[in-house]
Design a protein around this motif. Structure first.
Motif, PDB file in Angstrom:
ATOM      1  N   LEU A 122       0.832  -1.212   0.000  1.00 40.85           N
ATOM      2  CA  LEU A 122       0.000   0.000   0.000  1.00 40.85           C
ATOM      3  C   LEU A 122       0.871   1.269   0.000  1.00 40.85           C
ATOM      4  O   LEU A 122       0.533   2.254  -0.656  1.00 40.85           O
ATOM      5  CB  LEU A 122      -0.944   0.006   1.202  1.00 40.85           C
ATOM      6  N   LEU A 123       1.971   1.229   0.732  1.00 36.69           N
ATOM      7  CA  LEU A 123       2.887   2.374   0.726  1.00 36.69           C
ATOM      8  C   LEU A 123       3.469   2.594  -0.665  1.00 36.69           C
ATOM      9  O   LEU A 123       3.619   3.728  -1.116  1.00 36.69           O
ATOM     10  CB  LEU A 123       4.013   2.174   1.745  1.00 36.69           C
ATOM     11  N   ARG A 124       3.784   1.503  -1.356  1.00 33.83           N
ATOM     12  CA  ARG A 124       4.313   1.614  -2.716  1.00 33.83           C
ATOM     13  C   ARG A 124       3.252   2.188  -3.663  1.00 33.83           C
ATOM     14  O   ARG A 124       3.552   3.034  -4.505  1.00 33.83           O
ATOM     15  CB  ARG A 124       4.785   0.240  -3.211  1.00 33.83           C
ATOM     16  N   VAL A 125       2.013   1.747  -3.505  1.00 33.08           N
ATOM     17  CA  VAL A 125       0.915   2.299  -4.302  1.00 33.08           C
ATOM     18  C   VAL A 125       0.799   3.799  -4.050  1.00 33.08           C
ATOM     19  O   VAL A 125       0.668   4.595  -4.979  1.00 33.08           O
ATOM     20  CB  VAL A 125      -0.425   1.591  -3.988  1.00 33.08           C
ATOM     21  N   ASN A 126       0.871   4.183  -2.781  1.00 36.60           N
ATOM     22  CA  ASN A 126       0.784   5.599  -2.415  1.00 36.60           C
ATOM     23  C   ASN A 126       1.917   6.401  -3.066  1.00 36.60           C
ATOM     24  O   ASN A 126       1.681   7.507  -3.589  1.00 36.60           O
ATOM     25  CB  ASN A 126       0.827   5.753  -0.896  1.00 36.60           C
ATOM     26  N   ASP A 127       3.122   5.856  -3.056  1.00 41.84           N
ATOM     27  CA  ASP A 127       4.256   6.533  -3.694  1.00 41.84           C
ATOM     28  C   ASP A 127       4.009   6.730  -5.186  1.00 41.84           C
ATOM     29  O   ASP A 127       4.285   7.803  -5.741  1.00 41.84           O
ATOM     30  CB  ASP A 127       5.548   5.738  -3.494  1.00 41.84           C
ATOM     31  N   LEU A 128       3.496   5.698  -5.841  1.00 42.81           N
ATOM     32  CA  LEU A 128       3.216   5.802  -7.277  1.00 42.81           C
ATOM     33  C   LEU A 128       2.126   6.841  -7.554  1.00 42.81           C
ATOM     34  O   LEU A 128       2.221   7.611  -8.506  1.00 42.81           O
ATOM     35  CB  LEU A 128       2.809   4.439  -7.840  1.00 42.81           C
ATOM     36  N   LEU A 129       1.115   6.851  -6.711  1.00 44.77           N
ATOM     37  CA  LEU A 129       0.043   7.844  -6.887  1.00 44.77           C
ATOM     38  C   LEU A 129       0.564   9.261  -6.690  1.00 44.77           C
ATOM     39  O   LEU A 129       0.164  10.184  -7.405  1.00 44.77           O
ATOM     40  CB  LEU A 129      -1.112   7.555  -5.932  1.00 44.77           C
TER      41      LEU A 129
ATOM     42  N   LEU B 163       0.358  -4.069  -8.368  1.00 44.93           N
ATOM     43  CA  LEU B 163       0.377  -3.925  -6.910  1.00 44.93           C
ATOM     44  C   LEU B 163      -1.005  -4.122  -6.302  1.00 44.93           C
ATOM     45  O   LEU B 163      -1.140  -4.802  -5.286  1.00 44.93           O
ATOM     46  CB  LEU B 163       0.928  -2.548  -6.520  1.00 44.93           C
ATOM     47  N   THR B 164      -2.020  -3.559  -6.924  1.00 41.97           N
ATOM     48  CA  THR B 164      -3.368  -3.718  -6.373  1.00 41.97           C
ATOM     49  C   THR B 164      -3.831  -5.172  -6.487  1.00 41.97           C
ATOM     50  O   THR B 164      -4.522  -5.668  -5.596  1.00 41.97           O
ATOM     51  CB  THR B 164      -4.388  -2.779  -7.051  1.00 41.97           C
ATOM     52  N   ALA B 165      -3.432  -5.868  -7.543  1.00 43.14           N
ATOM     53  CA  ALA B 165      -3.775  -7.287  -7.670  1.00 43.14           C
ATOM     54  C   ALA B 165      -3.087  -8.095  -6.566  1.00 43.14           C
ATOM     55  O   ALA B 165      -3.687  -9.002  -5.982  1.00 43.14           O
ATOM     56  CB  ALA B 165      -3.378  -7.810  -9.042  1.00 43.14           C
ATOM     57  N   ALA B 166      -1.834  -7.766  -6.271  1.00 42.70           N
ATOM     58  CA  ALA B 166      -1.110  -8.469  -5.208  1.00 42.70           C
ATOM     59  C   ALA B 166      -1.765  -8.218  -3.856  1.00 42.70           C
ATOM     60  O   ALA B 166      -1.930  -9.140  -3.048  1.00 42.70           O
ATOM     61  CB  ALA B 166       0.347  -8.021  -5.190  1.00 42.70           C
TER      62      ALA B 166
END
Length: 156
Positions: free
Chosen positions: A65-72, A92-95
């Motif tokens: 989730l932190l990685r998703v946030n960084d990408l966003l 990432l969201t699939a994982a």
């Protein structure tokens, strides 16, 4: 050095590695070359097993989730990146979804194995059938299962 002596050194090295000790220190303690230790580590999947044993599902989800946030945040500051980051976000969201739905996976197996190992250690205090050799054998088999499962990408 006999094959039995070498196997004993390898077992000791593996246990030290799983406890978090660095390879250089292990090689010195066990009395083998760093190259031999590196080979054992690679062949036995020690790195993956140690990593897998030290991370829980909630922690893994949190990191994803932190990685998703960084990408966003990157997309927000640089809208042109949206197309190129879309695939990463999707993966990432699939994982996260897969982990969050508690599907059978390596992380689940690790959690069960850890709980089982703690139970066996507790039982060993009062059950003579549970010997140190048995615990060692079970632990090795669990590690082999995890490494093979990790390499396949899913549990059989």
């Amino acid at each position: 050095m006999t094959k039995a002596e070498l196997e004993k050194k390898k077992d000791i090295a593996r246990n030290l590695y799983m406890s978090g000790m660095e390879q250089i220190e292990i090689a010195d303690k066990v009395g083998v070359t760093r190259q031999s230790l590196s080979k054992w580590c690679k062949e036995g999947g020690w790195k993956e097993t140690r990593a897998a044993k030290t991370i829980t599902r909630p922690e893994l989800i949190r990191k994803l989730l932190l990685r998703v946030n960084d990408l966003l945040d990157m997309v927000e500051s640089e809208p042109k990146l949206a197309d190129s980051l879309g695939d990463q976000l999707s993966k990432l969201t699939a994982a996260i979804d897969k982990l969050d739905k508690s599907q059978a996976n390596v992380v689940n197996a690790i959690e069960v194995f850890m709980a089982f190992s703690k139970w066996l250690e507790f039982r060993a205090k009062s059950d003579p059938m549970i010997t140190p050799e048995l615990l060692k054998t079970i632990n090795k088999l669990q590690d082999v299962y995890l490494v093979e499962s990790f390499n396949k990408g899913a549990l059989a």
